[in-house]
Design a protein around this motif. Structure first.
Motif: not given
Length: 200
Positions: A19-23
């Motif tokens: 999720g931290g990357l997908l942001g």
């Protein structure tokens, strides 16, 4: 903050790292429903971290150093702050930078079929060329910014011009990071607790 800092702030679970990357790759509210709650909450936290960073007085002051290039400085500072995190990695971590980046690349590999098209395309290159670990070397800041500039639809040369300003003001920008980053860590932990309770 850029890829390394976002994944590091999400290191408490593999879904959070995803999720931290997908942001940086998914946008809007409706798209959030495509992701399971453990990933969705981290996408939201990523967005809040970006907003906190943009509004932090030390970061605002650092952007002001770029004068007429200020509107492009956020990208350069994001990459440079990742460099500062990677350069002083052992200050913030008990595990090695290599061990952490290997974990991030594994998460991307294991979830590759779920990734949005742009992240799906760059994830193998990110791992092969160790984008995250490479931030530890100062010269790779310039390389990363020049690469980003080539992907901008316009004004990429203005982004490259920021590199000279960065070089001239590194001491002040390092000092800004010293103020900002510990406060960001505290803020993101509060956000994690807040978002976890609101999604429960």
């Amino acid at each position: 903050m850029n890829y390394l800092a976002h994944t590091w702030l999400a290191r408490y679970s593999d879904d959070a790292i995803l999720g931290g990357l997908l942001g940086d790759f998914v946008f809007g509210k409706s798209i959030l429903e495509d992701w399971r709650p453990s990933v969705r909450v981290e996408i939201v936290r990523h967005r809040r971290i970006d907003r906190y960073t943009d509004d932090h007085p030390a970061v605002v002051a650092a952007r002001a150093l770029f004068g007429p290039l200020r509107r492009y400085s956020g990208i350069v500072l994001d990459v440079y702050f990742d460099h500062l995190l990677a350069r002083d990695w052992q200050r913030w971590n008990d595990t090695s930078l290599d061990a952490f980046t290997s974990r991030v690349y594994r998460v991307l590999r294991e979830h590759r079929d779920e990734l949005p098209p742009r992240l799906h395309a760059i994830a193998p290159r990110m791992a092969t060329h160790d984008w995250l670990g490479s931030y530890a070397r100062r010269e790779n800041v310039d390389g990363a910014v020049r690469g980003i500039a080539t992907r901008l639809s316009r004004n990429g040369e203005r982004l490259v011009e920021c590199l000279a300003v960065l070089r001239a003001n590194e001491a002040d920008i390092d000092a800004a990071f010293e103020v900002f980053f510990p406060e960001l860590i505290d803020a993101t932990e509060r956000l994690r607790i807040e978002l976890a309770s609101s999604s429960a």
